[in-house]
Design an enzyme around this catalytic site. Structure first.
Site, PDB file in Angstrom:
ATOM      1  N   HIS A 264       0.847  -1.184   0.000  1.00 39.87           N
ATOM      2  CA  HIS A 264       0.000   0.000   0.000  1.00 39.87           C
ATOM      3  C   HIS A 264       0.877   1.226   0.000  1.00 39.87           C
ATOM      4  CE1 HIS A 264      -3.062   2.911   1.099  1.00 39.87           C
ATOM      5  NE2 HIS A 264      -3.915   2.031   0.643  1.00 39.87           N
TER       6      HIS A 264
ATOM      7  N   ASP B 188      -8.049  -4.915  -0.213  1.00 38.96           N
ATOM      8  CA  ASP B 188      -8.562  -5.577  -1.413  1.00 38.96           C
ATOM      9  C   ASP B 188      -8.188  -7.049  -1.487  1.00 38.96           C
ATOM     10  OD1 ASP B 188     -10.088  -3.632  -2.469  1.00 38.96           O
ATOM     11  OD2 ASP B 188      -8.382  -2.580  -3.354  1.00 38.96           O
TER      12      ASP B 188
END
Ligand code: ACO
Length: 428
Positions: A307, A364
């Site tokens: 991320h 996700d």
């Protein structure tokens, strides 16, 4: 702490003020740099070190794994509030009172239909069109059916545009799917809540009633809340950037949908499942894919890992992992893809390549697994993300306009050819 920063460029010193946020984040305010330093600018592709705005909507601390909407911890909100309360909170800054929530919900329901002619536009798309493309086109098309522009100084006009979009967007999202699935384009049922109604609009077959499962409703509500805002990410920055030219709300959101589509952003949830399926088809050989992810000559990345901001853990991933376990147990889902996901996660969490680069599963990685268990088709994962992110995009667009931010227009460092003589066609 000093209140200024000093840059020394070619022996000359320039002083700039520091801006300190409410959570003590510090930024150097370089607004005057170019004018003061004779055209010198800063260069930061990907904006890893650049704040594009001051914002009072979402706070996140990537090192500590903190995410808060308007000061409330995401853990609390996911547990105690529902999606419409979160939408109100993000957009208007405070949790709604009971009266405000009832009005908000009823005003949204009042707008939960689209012009019948939208069906003609949908008819024009090939059946195999990706629903993200359909959704962004239809969101833009809303302008044609609602042509009045919003006076952002008018609370009433702003409110009306917001409830209009919140009302119509679930219809468009569900229809983007129904077109692909060959199902009739049905409207929802205003006696249901926002999430319940959306599920019914998606899945109701013409020949039978759609039975709502509270576990599914709860899991989807949570997923939408977790995706509702994430400060200045790629799609949100796009919404603010497009809106900064004073383009309207609907087209700004449409641009955000396109930005979200990419596999490095919202498209990752679809890419995760596709990756897990590819591994399954390859005899479940997770080691091979781990090696590919680490091989710098191979463009493959482990989808759902890493991320830009969270470098320890993604707090949304923590909540959603727990939710995934509950949903899968409750629905009794047996899915070989899940075993592959678990194996991959375990391997990555102890592999020095991933540990050294602080690459952990992101939201996700798990959201795709839940969507799949809920029976939501893979190509609808990113539209589901868009549905969740809608209140955040709206809140950020509204904030940007109310703060009267200037048009977004970055500079560049030119690295092309210097001036050269034009060569006629015959001499090239
Ligand atoms: N698999 C393998 N290696 C990775 C991965 C990954 N998923 N992510 C990052 N790396 C490596 C990079 O190759 C780089 O290695 P290097 O230092 O040896 O060159 C290092 O980790 C840093 O990566 P960057 O790309 O510089 O990190 P950045 O912050 O720019 O990217 C991103 C973050 C885009 C999320 C990246 O981790 C990625 O591509 N992940 C996979 C896609 C994904 O899951 N996206 C969803 C993000 S969450 C969301 O949008 C809701």
């Amino acid at each position: 702490m000093s209140k200024t920063a000093i840059f020394e460029i070619n022996g000359k010193k320039f002083e700039f003020p520091l801006v300190v946020g409410t959570e003590n984040e510090v930024a150097i305010d370089i607004k005057k740099l170019r004018a003061m330093a004779g055209g010198i600018i800063t260069l930061d592709p990907g904006y890893k070190n650049t704040g594009s705005c001051e914002s009072a909507i979402t706070f996140l601390d990537g090192e500590k794994g903190i995410l808060r909407y308007r000061g409330y911890a995401i853990e609390d909100l996911a547990e105690k509030a529902d999606f419409l309360e979160i939408a109100y909170l993000l957009i208007f800054g405070e949790l709604p009172t009971e009266e405000q929530l009832i009005k908000f919900s009823s005003d949204i329901k009042d707008q939960a239909h689209v012009d019948e002619d939208i069906k003609k536009i949908i008819d024009g798309f090939p059946k195999a069109a990706h629903p993200m493309g359909v959704l962004s086109s239809l969101t833009s098309a809303l302008v044609a059916f609602n042509p009045t522009s919003v006076d952002v100084e008018s609370d009433e006009e702003m409110y009306n545009a917001i409830v209009r979009l919140l009302g119509k967007f679930p219809v468009l999202t569900a229809w983007a799917y129904r077109k692909r699935a060959g199902l009739p384009l049905d409207y929802g049922d205003n006696s249901l809540g926002y999430v319940e109604n959306f599920l019914k609009m998606m899945f109701k077959k013409p020949t039978e009633d759609y039975m709502l499962n509270p576990v599914v409703v709860d899991a989807l509500d949570k997923l939408l809340i977790l995706h509702a805002d994430h400060e200045q990410n790629c799609s949100t920055s796009t919404v603010r950037m497009v809106g900064s030219s004073h383009a309207g709300l609907f087209v700004s959101i449409s641009a955000g949908i396109n930005a979200l589509w990419g596999p490095l952003h919202g498209g990752a949830n679809q890419a995760v499942i596709e990756m897990l399926e590819a591994i399954k088809a390859d005899d479940g050989d997770t080691k091979k894919y781990m090696a590919k992810a680490k091989d710098k000559s191979d463009p493959f990345r482990l989808m759902g890992f890493g991320h830009r901001v969270y470098k320890n853990f993604d707090p949304r991933a923590k909540i959603i992992k727990k939710s995934a376990d509950e949903v899968l147990t409750d629905l009794g889902v047996q899915d070989p893809i899940l075993d592959i996901a678990k194996g991959l996660e375990e391997e990555a969490l102890r592999d020095p390549y991933f540990v050294d680069r602080k690459l952990y599963p992101n939201v996700d990685f798990y959201s795709g697994i839940i969507y799949r268990a809920l029976g939501i088709p893979t190509e609808m994962f990113t539209p589901m993300f868009a549905l969740g992110r809608l209140p955040g995009w709206i809140a950020q667009w509204r904030e940007m306009r109310l703060r009267k931010e200037p048009i977004g227009r970055p500079r560049q460092v030119y690295i092309g050819e210097n001036l050269r003589d034009f060569k006629p066609l015959t001499k090239r």
